[in-house]
Design a protein around this motif. Structure first.
Motif, PDB file in Angstrom:
ATOM      1  N   CYS A 109      -1.168  -1.242  -3.884  1.00  0.00           N
ATOM      2  CA  CYS A 109      -0.237  -1.397  -4.929  1.00  0.00           C
ATOM      3  C   CYS A 109      -0.729  -2.278  -6.071  1.00  0.00           C
ATOM      4  N   ALA A 110      -1.357  -3.403  -5.689  1.00  0.00           N
ATOM      5  CA  ALA A 110      -1.638  -4.499  -6.527  1.00  0.00           C
ATOM      6  C   ALA A 110      -2.758  -4.185  -7.628  1.00  0.00           C
ATOM      7  N   ILE A 111      -3.609  -3.050  -7.343  1.00  0.00           N
ATOM      8  CA  ILE A 111      -4.631  -2.667  -8.275  1.00  0.00           C
ATOM      9  C   ILE A 111      -4.253  -1.303  -8.972  1.00  0.00           C
ATOM     10  N   CYS A 112      -3.226  -0.662  -8.415  1.00  0.00           N
ATOM     11  CA  CYS A 112      -2.864   0.338  -9.099  1.00  0.00           C
ATOM     12  C   CYS A 112      -2.315   0.364 -10.682  1.00  0.00           C
ATOM     13  N   PHE A 113      -2.892   1.376 -11.517  1.00  0.00           N
ATOM     14  CA  PHE A 113      -2.740   1.292 -12.941  1.00  0.00           C
ATOM     15  C   PHE A 113      -1.181   1.716 -13.232  1.00  0.00           C
ATOM     16  N   ASN A 114      -0.433   2.015 -12.334  1.00  0.00           N
ATOM     17  CA  ASN A 114       0.947   2.557 -12.580  1.00  0.00           C
ATOM     18  C   ASN A 114       1.733   1.383 -12.096  1.00  0.00           C
ATOM     19  N   ALA A 166       0.838  -1.191   0.151  1.00  0.00           N
ATOM     20  CA  ALA A 166      -0.018   0.117   0.026  1.00  0.00           C
ATOM     21  C   ALA A 166       0.994   1.242  -0.065  1.00  0.00           C
ATOM     22  N   PRO A 167       0.497   2.475  -0.470  1.00  0.00           N
ATOM     23  CA  PRO A 167       1.360   3.497  -0.426  1.00  0.00           C
ATOM     24  C   PRO A 167       1.491   3.977   1.220  1.00  0.00           C
ATOM     25  N   SER A 168       2.484   4.708   0.992  1.00  0.00           N
ATOM     26  CA  SER A 168       2.961   5.206   2.254  1.00  0.00           C
ATOM     27  C   SER A 168       2.051   6.347   2.649  1.00  0.00           C
ATOM     28  N   THR A 169       1.820   6.572   3.993  1.00  0.00           N
ATOM     29  CA  THR A 169       0.995   7.662   4.454  1.00  0.00           C
ATOM     30  C   THR A 169       1.677   9.036   4.036  1.00  0.00           C
ATOM     31  N   GLU A 170       2.831   8.937   3.764  1.00  0.00           N
ATOM     32  CA  GLU A 170       3.846  10.160   3.283  1.00  0.00           C
ATOM     33  C   GLU A 170       3.827  10.570   1.990  1.00  0.00           C
ATOM     34  N   SER A 171       3.056   9.671   1.254  1.00  0.00           N
ATOM     35  CA  SER A 171       2.967   9.856  -0.371  1.00  0.00           C
ATOM     36  C   SER A 171       2.103  11.183  -0.452  1.00  0.00           C
ATOM     37  N   THR A 172       2.636  12.112  -1.313  1.00  0.00           N
ATOM     38  CA  THR A 172       1.912  13.318  -1.641  1.00  0.00           C
ATOM     39  C   THR A 172       0.786  13.145  -2.603  1.00  0.00           C
ATOM     40  N   GLU A 173       0.693  12.120  -3.319  1.00  0.00           N
ATOM     41  CA  GLU A 173      -0.391  11.686  -4.093  1.00  0.00           C
ATOM     42  C   GLU A 173      -0.571  10.389  -4.343  1.00  0.00           C
ATOM     43  N   PRO A 174      -1.111   9.652  -3.477  1.00  0.00           N
ATOM     44  CA  PRO A 174      -1.377   8.273  -3.496  1.00  0.00           C
ATOM     45  C   PRO A 174      -2.221   7.817  -4.921  1.00  0.00           C
ATOM     46  N   GLN A 175      -1.669   6.949  -5.547  1.00  0.00           N
ATOM     47  CA  GLN A 175      -2.323   6.711  -6.822  1.00  0.00           C
ATOM     48  C   GLN A 175      -3.449   5.529  -6.799  1.00  0.00           C
ATOM     49  N   ALA A 176      -3.425   4.992  -5.690  1.00  0.00           N
ATOM     50  CA  ALA A 176      -4.536   3.683  -5.443  1.00  0.00           C
ATOM     51  C   ALA A 176      -4.589   3.142  -3.898  1.00  0.00           C
ATOM     52  N   GLY A 200       6.596  -2.007 -19.821  1.00  0.00           N
ATOM     53  CA  GLY A 200       7.155  -1.771 -18.296  1.00  0.00           C
ATOM     54  C   GLY A 200       6.193  -1.558 -17.369  1.00  0.00           C
ATOM     55  N   LYS A 201       6.579  -1.092 -16.099  1.00  0.00           N
ATOM     56  CA  LYS A 201       5.775  -0.400 -15.017  1.00  0.00           C
ATOM     57  C   LYS A 201       5.912   1.003 -14.890  1.00  0.00           C
ATOM     58  N   SER A 202       4.994   1.872 -14.597  1.00  0.00           N
ATOM     59  CA  SER A 202       5.375   3.254 -14.424  1.00  0.00           C
ATOM     60  C   SER A 202       5.985   3.483 -12.939  1.00  0.00           C
ATOM     61  N   CYS A 203       5.601   2.455 -11.954  1.00  0.00           N
ATOM     62  CA  CYS A 203       5.902   2.477 -10.636  1.00  0.00           C
ATOM     63  C   CYS A 203       7.095   1.482 -10.581  1.00  0.00           C
ATOM     64  N   GLY A 204       8.183   2.260 -10.234  1.00  0.00           N
ATOM     65  CA  GLY A 204       9.450   1.426 -10.177  1.00  0.00           C
ATOM     66  C   GLY A 204       9.456   0.736  -8.798  1.00  0.00           C
ATOM     67  N   GLU A 205      10.019  -0.649  -8.861  1.00  0.00           N
ATOM     68  CA  GLU A 205      10.236  -1.422  -7.670  1.00  0.00           C
ATOM     69  C   GLU A 205      11.640  -1.741  -7.481  1.00  0.00           C
ATOM     70  N   PHE A 206      12.102  -1.842  -6.169  1.00  0.00           N
ATOM     71  CA  PHE A 206      13.402  -2.259  -6.165  1.00  0.00           C
ATOM     72  C   PHE A 206      13.611  -2.631  -4.828  1.00  0.00           C
ATOM     73  N   TRP A 258       2.000  -3.999 -15.945  1.00  0.00           N
ATOM     74  CA  TRP A 258       2.777  -4.042 -17.114  1.00  0.00           C
ATOM     75  C   TRP A 258       2.152  -3.333 -18.221  1.00  0.00           C
ATOM     76  N   GLY A 259       2.620  -2.407 -18.817  1.00  0.00           N
ATOM     77  CA  GLY A 259       2.359  -1.588 -20.061  1.00  0.00           C
ATOM     78  C   GLY A 259       1.820  -0.110 -19.469  1.00  0.00           C
ATOM     79  N   SER A 260       1.785   0.117 -18.409  1.00  0.00           N
ATOM     80  CA  SER A 260       1.681   1.336 -17.742  1.00  0.00           C
ATOM     81  C   SER A 260       2.746   2.490 -18.301  1.00  0.00           C
ATOM     82  N   GLU A 261       3.830   1.779 -18.650  1.00  0.00           N
ATOM     83  CA  GLU A 261       5.056   2.595 -19.329  1.00  0.00           C
ATOM     84  C   GLU A 261       5.678   1.811 -20.588  1.00  0.00           C
ATOM     85  N   ILE A 262       6.021   2.502 -21.459  1.00  0.00           N
ATOM     86  CA  ILE A 262       6.847   1.785 -22.731  1.00  0.00           C
ATOM     87  C   ILE A 262       8.155   2.268 -22.562  1.00  0.00           C
ATOM     88  N   THR A 263       9.038   1.322 -22.489  1.00  0.00           N
ATOM     89  CA  THR A 263      10.476   1.586 -22.281  1.00  0.00           C
ATOM     90  C   THR A 263      11.038   2.068 -23.761  1.00  0.00           C
TER      91      THR A 263
END
Length: 156
Positions: free
Chosen positions: A38-43, A25-35, A57-63, A46-51
């Motif tokens: 995380c599992a249901i977030c558009f960002n 889930a988004p952190s409570t410190e996120s300025t603009e939570p997207q969903a 790819g995904k717009s939301c980067g995982e690390f 796959w395909g929310s970003e084209i490399t």
């Protein structure tokens, strides 16, 4: 080595809008939570970003964020960000260690950079397992070390 897992960041126009410290889930410190999750977030789909290579790819980067210590200076901790391009390599390495009944914090690891024509990624390799004295020294140091500044280190 120890790992903080499934950290996520979503940027728009160079500004981090949403992030998750657990990949759930988004952190409570996120300025603009997207969903709400995380599992249901558009960002996070796959395909929310084209490399630049035209791949989905995904717009939301995982690390993952690794904490590293050197045997000759165990009082100093270093932080290494393992980007999404290297996560498969890291997860395969971690599985190799755990299948042997060990933990990441009980092994000396060599980290190399592998280059191909499209990108670079990290490669992890076991050098050896720690002996009892080394493990005790690292354990004591990890309990007394103060927090350190997080750096991105190697990026793609």
């Amino acid at each position: 080595m120890s790992a903080l897992r499934n950290v996520r960041n979503y940027y728009n126009d160079g500004k981090r809008l949403c992030h998750s410290d657990d990949g759930v889930a988004p952190s409570t410190e996120s300025t603009e939570p997207q969903a709400k999750k995380c599992a249901i977030c558009f960002n996070n789909q796959w395909g929310s970003e084209i490399t630049p290579n035209g791949k989905r790819g995904k717009s939301c980067g995982e690390f993952n964020q690794l904490t590293l210590r050197q045997l000759d200076s165990p009082e100093y901790a270093m932080s290494l960000r393992v980007s999404s391009a290297s996560l498969k390599s890291f997860r395969d390495y971690e599985k190799q260690i755990t299948n042997r009944g060990e933990a990441l914090d009980r092994v000396v690891t060599k980290i190399d950079v592998a280059h191909d024509e499209r990108r670079s990624s990290l490669v992890f390799r076991v050098i050896r397992f720690l002996d009892g004295d080394e493990l005790d020294t690292l354990t004591r140091s990890s309990k007394t070390t103060s927090m350190f500044a997080v750096t991105d280190g190697y990026t793609h």
